[in-house]
Design an enzyme around this catalytic site. Structure first.
Site, PDB file in Angstrom:
ATOM      1  CE  LYS A  82      -0.055   1.452  -7.288  1.00  0.00           C
ATOM      2  NZ  LYS A  82       0.409   0.251  -7.969  1.00  0.00           N
ATOM      3  CE  LYS A 110      -5.774  -2.078   0.299  1.00  0.00           C
ATOM      4  NZ  LYS A 110      -6.051  -2.951  -0.862  1.00  0.00           N
ATOM      5  CE  LYS A 138       3.499  -1.076   0.156  1.00  0.00           C
ATOM      6  NZ  LYS A 138       2.967  -2.352  -0.248  1.00  0.00           N
TER       7      LYS A 138
HETATM    8  P1  AMP Z   1       0.440  -2.593  -4.531  1.00  0.00           P
HETATM    9  O1  AMP Z   1       1.007  -1.505  -5.372  1.00  0.00           O
HETATM   10  O2  AMP Z   1       0.417  -2.243  -3.089  1.00  0.00           O
HETATM   11  O3  AMP Z   1      -0.841  -3.143  -5.072  1.00  0.00           O
HETATM   12  O4  AMP Z   1       1.484  -3.786  -4.609  1.00  0.00           O
HETATM   13  C1  AMP Z   1       1.716  -4.586  -5.752  1.00  0.00           C
HETATM   14  C2  AMP Z   1       2.886  -5.491  -5.470  1.00  0.00           C
HETATM   15  O5  AMP Z   1       4.094  -4.721  -5.341  1.00  0.00           O
HETATM   16  C3  AMP Z   1       2.772  -6.302  -4.179  1.00  0.00           C
HETATM   17  O6  AMP Z   1       3.345  -7.579  -4.347  1.00  0.00           O
HETATM   18  C4  AMP Z   1       3.557  -5.492  -3.191  1.00  0.00           C
HETATM   19  O7  AMP Z   1       4.056  -6.248  -2.131  1.00  0.00           O
HETATM   20  C5  AMP Z   1       4.686  -4.920  -4.058  1.00  0.00           C
HETATM   21  N1  AMP Z   1       5.125  -3.633  -3.557  1.00  0.00           N
HETATM   22  C6  AMP Z   1       4.390  -2.498  -3.479  1.00  0.00           C
HETATM   23  N2  AMP Z   1       5.122  -1.482  -2.978  1.00  0.00           N
HETATM   24  C7  AMP Z   1       6.348  -1.993  -2.718  1.00  0.00           C
HETATM   25  C8  AMP Z   1       7.561  -1.442  -2.168  1.00  0.00           C
HETATM   26  N3  AMP Z   1       7.652  -0.170  -1.800  1.00  0.00           N
HETATM   27  N4  AMP Z   1       8.622  -2.253  -2.055  1.00  0.00           N
HETATM   28  C9  AMP Z   1       8.552  -3.524  -2.423  1.00  0.00           C
HETATM   29  N5  AMP Z   1       7.449  -4.111  -2.942  1.00  0.00           N
HETATM   30  C10 AMP Z   1       6.351  -3.358  -3.093  1.00  0.00           C
END
Ligand code: AMP
Ligand code: TRP
Length: 333
Positions: free
Chosen positions: A201, A115, A198
């Protein structure tokens, strides 16, 4: 005997994707519905401000995330659903934990390294650096035993365990040592445009992700454009990462296992598979989207939910914080 505690948090950083849903939110719902644990689910606005935020958007996204969680099945009658900044004990315990965290440990955090690449060296804020300590406070405040998270949060969980052990050793048993709950199969949903990275958004290409609230036509279009390969066979392997990812999504929405899906599409082309997948995703999201639309327009109900959630969470958090303050030598008021 009181139930074991489950805690997890999600940042209100824009609209959730089906990656968040499959990898995190749905898992939270399943755990809640086992009726075995006391579950606390938290929208972590304090984590969100470690990167620049527009205040009115943060407000909006926080309520959107709260609505999305409920629409996906988090029931505020069953789980404690709340907003992090409503419970000041999170900030208070963070301060104490900061004093037992080594900079060497924080320097090793891969998410921080990733980050902070986005910023000039001189403008990396220290909140981004101590982000994992706030996360440790979130978890330890509630004596959580299990923490459902994505693979990418494993390192933060290890730090949390380390801090809990260090505190317990230095003062005496205070914190439960938490364990991550990481779902392996299909846990990581990949970008539709680049199956090596991955689904996120924050991707610049909106065809890379499907949002929980995408309209049916948008979902059809994005899946149609998803990157595949030239093998032309629907199979589950690491040469065909694009198709593998699509199979994972299909499986997540139908609960059919991978073998069943592969068998079903034997001899069929990618076009048919993608059309079916789009309908599966659209149908799977429909009830969530309908429920979401009602919730987001019912501000009074949302307020009731987050106020009650905060009260319950606060009660538990205060109990731990009082113990901590006493052990480290602060004088009770
Ligand atoms: P974030 O959107 O990165 O803040 O992630 C929020 C939660 O969603 C966390 O537990 C991440 O590990 C999970 N997460 C985010 N993107 C993915 C993805 N593409 N596949 C699976 N889990 C995800
Ligand atoms: N850092 C987590 C993420 O980005 C969110 C989070 C904050 C969290 N506090 C937490 C997750 C406590 C589990 C437990 O996904």
């Amino acid at each position: 005997m009181s139930k074991e505690i489950v805690f997890s948090g999600i940042q209100p950083s824009g609209e959730p994707t089906i990656g968040n849903y499959i990898g995190a939110i749905r898992n939270w719902v399943d755990i809640q519905n086992e009726d075995k644990y006391t579950c606390l689910y938290c929208v972590v606005d304090m984590h969100a401000i470690t990167v620049p935020q527009v205040p009115k958007d943060l407000r909006k996204h926080t309520l959107e995330m709260l609505s999305a969680l409920m629409a996906a099945g988090i029931d505020p009658e069953k789980s404690i659903l709340f907003i992090q900044s409503h419970v000041p004990a999170h900030a208070e315990l963070t301060w104490v934990l900061n004093t037992i965290t080594y900079m060497g440990q924080l320097n090793r955090m891969t998410q921080f390294k990733e980050k902070s690449k986005r910023f000039e060296e001189a403008s990396i804020n220290s909140g981004l650096y101590t982000y994992p300590v706030l996360m440790a406070a979130d978890i330890l405040l509630y004596q959580a035993k299990y923490v459902p998270v994505g693979e990418d949060q494993k390192q933060h969980l290890e730090l949390t365990r380390d801090l809990a052990e260090r505190f317990n050793n230095r003062y005496s048993d205070t914190f439960v040592i938490p364990e991550p709950l990481i779902k392996e199969q299909g846990a990581r949903i990949m970008s539709l445009q680049d199956p090596e990275s991955k689904m996120s958004k924050s991707d610049a290409d909106e065809n890379a992700y499907i949002l929980l609230l995408d309209e049916p036509d948008v979902i059809r279009r994005k899946i149609k454009r998803a990157v595949t390969d030239s093998e032309g066979v629907i199979a589950y392997n690491d040469r065909q990462k694009g198709i593998k990812n699509l199979i994972n999504i299909y499986s997540a929405f139908t609960n059919e296992d991978v073998e069943t899906i592969v068998a079903k599409y034997e001899g069929k082309g990618y076009g048919i598979f993608k059309e079916d997948l789009a309908e599966v995703v659209i149908e799977g999201l429909r009830p969530i989207q309908e429920s979401y639309k009602e919730l987001i327009n019912n501000k009074d109900y949302l307020e009731k939910v987050y106020k009650e959630g905060a009260e319950k969470a606060e009660y538990m958090a205060r109990k731990t914080l009082r113990k901590v303050y006493k052990k480290i030598g602060f004088i009770p008021r």
